[in-house]
Design an enzyme around this catalytic site. Structure first.
Site, PDB file in Angstrom:
ATOM      1  N   CYS A 129       0.835  -1.195   0.000  1.00  0.00           N
ATOM      2  CA  CYS A 129       0.000   0.000   0.000  1.00  0.00           C
ATOM      3  C   CYS A 129       0.878   1.256   0.000  1.00  0.00           C
ATOM      4  CB  CYS A 129      -0.941   0.095   1.200  1.00  0.00           C
ATOM      5  SG  CYS A 129      -2.060  -1.288   1.357  1.00  0.00           S
ATOM      6  N   ARG A 179       3.789  -0.246  -4.968  1.00  0.00           N
ATOM      7  CA  ARG A 179       3.582  -0.785  -3.622  1.00  0.00           C
ATOM      8  C   ARG A 179       2.273  -1.544  -3.499  1.00  0.00           C
ATOM      9  NH1 ARG A 179       6.851   1.816   0.235  1.00  0.00           N
ATOM     10  NH2 ARG A 179       5.423   1.140   1.849  1.00  0.00           N
ATOM     11  N   ASN A 206      -1.842   1.941   5.813  1.00  0.00           N
ATOM     12  CA  ASN A 206      -0.943   0.911   5.296  1.00  0.00           C
ATOM     13  C   ASN A 206      -0.490   0.089   6.494  1.00  0.00           C
ATOM     14  OD1 ASN A 206       1.156  -0.549   4.123  1.00  0.00           O
ATOM     15  ND2 ASN A 206       2.580   1.187   4.148  1.00  0.00           N
ATOM     16  N   GLY A 207      -0.707  -1.230   6.437  1.00  0.00           N
ATOM     17  CA  GLY A 207      -0.333  -2.081   7.571  1.00  0.00           C
ATOM     18  C   GLY A 207      -1.480  -3.007   7.916  1.00  0.00           C
ATOM     19  N   LYS A 236      12.737 -15.093 -10.418  1.00  0.00           N
ATOM     20  CA  LYS A 236      12.457 -14.007 -11.356  1.00  0.00           C
ATOM     21  C   LYS A 236      11.467 -14.447 -12.431  1.00  0.00           C
ATOM     22  CE  LYS A 236      13.594 -11.382  -9.867  1.00  0.00           C
ATOM     23  NZ  LYS A 236      14.180 -10.708  -8.729  1.00  0.00           N
ATOM     24  N   GLU A 293       7.865 -14.863 -10.933  1.00  0.00           N
ATOM     25  CA  GLU A 293       7.107 -13.690 -10.503  1.00  0.00           C
ATOM     26  C   GLU A 293       6.686 -12.785 -11.660  1.00  0.00           C
ATOM     27  OE1 GLU A 293       8.900 -10.837  -7.697  1.00  0.00           O
ATOM     28  OE2 GLU A 293      10.835 -11.255  -8.596  1.00  0.00           O
TER      29      GLU A 293
HETATM   30  O1  M6R Z   1      12.801  -5.077   0.256  1.00  0.00           O
HETATM   31  P1  M6R Z   1      13.313  -6.450   0.512  1.00  0.00           P
HETATM   32  O2  M6R Z   1      14.624  -6.711  -0.153  1.00  0.00           O
HETATM   33  O3  M6R Z   1      13.378  -6.786   1.974  1.00  0.00           O
HETATM   34  O4  M6R Z   1      12.246  -7.409  -0.134  1.00  0.00           O
HETATM   35  C1  M6R Z   1      12.328  -8.797   0.013  1.00  0.00           C
HETATM   36  C2  M6R Z   1      11.451  -9.494  -0.991  1.00  0.00           C
HETATM   37  O5  M6R Z   1      10.109  -9.193  -0.776  1.00  0.00           O
HETATM   38  C3  M6R Z   1      11.819  -9.136  -2.431  1.00  0.00           C
HETATM   39  O6  M6R Z   1      13.160  -9.387  -2.687  1.00  0.00           O
HETATM   40  C4  M6R Z   1      10.949  -9.948  -3.425  1.00  0.00           C
HETATM   41  O7  M6R Z   1      11.266 -11.300  -3.337  1.00  0.00           O
HETATM   42  C5  M6R Z   1      11.141  -9.416  -4.846  1.00  0.00           C
HETATM   43  N1  M6R Z   1       9.867  -9.161  -5.449  1.00  0.00           N
HETATM   44  C6  M6R Z   1      11.827 -10.372  -5.747  1.00  0.00           C
HETATM   45  O8  M6R Z   1      11.993  -9.853  -7.024  1.00  0.00           O
END
Ligand code: M6R
Length: 614
Positions: A2, A27, A106-107, A491, A494
């Site tokens: 969010c 986000r 957000n949360g 990758k 996703e």
């Molecule tokens: O902001 P962060 O590096 O802590 O995020 C961790 C994961 O949510 C993030 O790396 C996620 O796996 C990515 N979408 C991968 O591309």
């Protein structure tokens, strides 16, 4: 998860809020909405889907007097947690008679059920399925002419996390924002204040910012910002200067942010390692750690925590610290770490890796490690983020803003910096200056090697054409190249929605090989280095089962090429830096497969950039 934007000042609020929402859309993009105060009353507009849908419902907000006369407002782009992504569940949520309160959140309000039951028993009717509306109604239930008092009373009752912005019909021009666990940055402008979940939504307007701490509440009116605790005690927060350029957060002529961010990697890695290699002494300079060689040598274990791509980068760090420093390295998924009462203490250096610096599980792991007496360092990209601040020490990645949900340049910068951490630890132990110098020089070569891979983009795009129709894939690698296989598989799944699994190449025979046939392509990390000949052998086994093989091979390696149906070549380099170079090749491969499949690359379904909920 969010995005929140809020504005109070001399300009019309709506265009600024909408522009901010576009910046924060990564986000969350399930629905979007804005609430504006036109001086007399609050008007709310919201819509299911992306911000562009919201804009369509607003009509001509650039000339409409309703919008032009509104100089304060709040806005939200949602990643659904409680209740489906519908217009009724979109924020802002109105509450009270005639909708006198409007709130975005957000949360997660963890105790929302109990609060909702109580409010319903008092005769309140809820319009949405969200936990956030419970907070809006709770604020209204306390409202007696003073929004600060109402909000702080409500927040004292709340369990969970929040970044919140709200306003009240009776207090025109005034915004209240608060945080606990979800980021809020306040941008200070000339005659105006712009609030957002992250800096990308405010840098167009100002570089002067204040990051709220947990349980801070800010009362904002035009350019006046008054920050207090929940008990109304005034507090001072440092003024920070945001050094990202506005261009850095734009697409700059690329079709997608992801491609732009892949192309930025040579420069991003240069920034991540700049000033951090001492060639004279064959070691790394990591002043952000604030630990002398004498202190570093006391640690018996490097324990790395993170999630997703950051976790995969951590795995490379584990290999490197064992390889370079002969020191115990361990990586743990942050959520596992926090919930299993980990054995960790003063002999451990805990490194928390996070691009956003806001990932809820990683943050909780940081707190757990601190509570258990460990030294904790953050390896974070976003300056001023919660993990960076709570860790208290660490190394910023300096990768610049990463907008695409799929993490690319953060990974390669994380690995580059982890190699330097391993080098630093190694030099304080048994590694000689000469060996340290050799590794330093290899790390310094990385930006150029990555550029060479990027220069083969067209060839990689061509290879991708052969893989667009599959629904499953395997990725295999050994040693250092195993985390690369994991990251490659993450990758592709996703962004292209192709189901992919990664295995150590040796593991195939223990079960997964049963799935191989002509419909299950295998992407094999076969570049020259330790274990390569064994991986080539595994590839032969895959082809014997008719699985099409795409090999990532070292330039000019004819033997490896002969074992594959398709190849992507990368320049020769040691396996520890090949983790970065080969990953870039796989990023481009995933990108083109997803593009050819017509996927929403920068905003894949069900995902959000910053995972601030468990
Ligand atoms: O902001 P962060 O590096 O802590 O995020 C961790 C994961 O949510 C993030 O790396 C996620 O796996 C990515 N979408 C991968 O591309």
């Amino acid at each position: 998860m969010c995005g929140i934007v809020a504005y109070s000042g001399v300009r019309a609020a709506s265009p600024i809020l909408l522009q901010g929402l576009r910046k924060l859309e990564y986000r969350g993009y399930d629905s979007a909405g804005i609430a504006i105060h036109d001086g007399a009353k609050i008007q709310i507009f919201k819509q299911e889907g992306k911000v562009s849908n919201l804009v369509d419902t607003l009509g001509d907000y650039k000339t409409d007097p309703t919008h032009l006369n509104a100089h304060a407002g709040i806005a939200h782009t949602r990643w659904a947690t409680h209740g489906p992504p519908t217009t009724k569940n979109a924020h802002p949520h109105p509450a009270g008679e005639g909708g006198r309160i409007a709130l975005v959140h957000n949360g997660i309000i963890e105790n929302y059920r109990g609060l909702k039951a109580r409010l319903e028993a008092d005769g309140r009717v809820f319009l949405s399925d969200t936990d956030s509306e419970v907070l809006a109604q709770l604020v209204d239930s306390y409202y007696d002419g003073n929004l600060f008092e109402a909000l702080s009373s409500a927040l004292k009752e709340v369990e969970g996390t929040f970044g919140v912005a709200c306003m009240c019909e009776d207090e025109p021009g005034k915004l209240l924002v608060a945080r606990r666990g979800s980021p809020i940055v306040i941008g200070l402008g000339d005659g105006e204040t712009i609030v957002a979940s992250d800096a990308s939504a405010i840098i167009k307007h100002t570089r002067q910012a204040i990051y709220l701490d947990d349980n801070d509440v800010a009362v904002i009116e035009g350019d006046q910002v008054d920050i207090r605790t929940l008990d109304a005690v005034p507090v001072q927060r440092d003024l920070a200067s945001i050094d990202w350029s506005a261009d850095a957060a734009e697409k700059g002529g690329f079709e997608h942010y992801m491609l732009k961010e892949i192309y930025e990697q040579p420069e991003a890695i240069r920034n991540a390692i700049r000033g951090r290699v001492n060639l004279d002494r064959g070691t790394a300079v990591l002043s952000g750690l604030g630990l002398s060689p004498r202190e570093l040598v006391q640690f018996q274990r490097l324990l790395i925590v993170g999630c997703g791509t950051s976790l995969n980068a951590g795995l490379v760090g584990e290999y490197a610290v064992e390889d370079f420093a002969a020191m115990l390295g361990e990586v743990e998924q942050a959520a596992e770490f926090r919930y299993r009462n980990p054995i960790v203490g003063s002999k451990d250096l805990v490194v928390a890796i996070s691009q956003s610096g806001e990932t809820a599980d990683t943050l909780a792991a940081v707190r757990e490690a601190i509570d258990k007496g460990s030294m904790v360092a953050g390896l974070v990209n976003v300056v001023g983020s919660t993990i960076a601040r709570e860790a208290g020490r660490g190394i910023y990645l300096h990768a610049g803003p990463e907008i695409s949900v799929a993490s690319t340049k953060a990974f390669t910068c994380q690995v580059s910096v982890l190699l330097l951490v391993a080098l630093k630890l190694a030099r304080g132990r048994r590694m000689s200056r000469e060996e340290g110098l050799r590794i330093s020089q290899e790390v310094l070569r990385v930006p150029e090697l990555v550029q060479q891979v990027i220069d083969t983009n067209d060839a990689i795009a061509k290879v991708a054409e052969a893989f667009t129709d599959y629904e499953h894939m395997f990725y295999i690698g050994r040693g250092y190249m195993f985390p690369v296989a994991l990251e490659g598989a993450l990758k592709i799944k996703e962004i292209s929605y192709i189901h992919a699994e990664a295995y150590n190449a040796a593991e195939l025979k223990h079960g997964p090989i049963a799935l191989l046939d002509e419909n299950m392509p295998v992407v094999a990390l076969m570049n020259k280095g330790p274990g390569q000949e064994k991986t080539v052998g595994n590839v032969e086994e895959c082809r014997a089962r008719k699985a099409p093989v795409l090999g990532v091979i070292t330039e000019g390696d004819e033997e490896a090429r002969a074992a594959c149906d398709f190849t992507i070549e990368i320049p020769a380099c040691p396996h520890y830096t090949a983790t970065i170079v080969a990953t870039v090749a796989l990023q481009l491969f995933s990108y083109h497969v997803a593009r050819l499949r017509g996927c929403s690359i920068d905003q894949p379904r069900n995902l959000a950039k910053s995972v601030t909920v468990e």
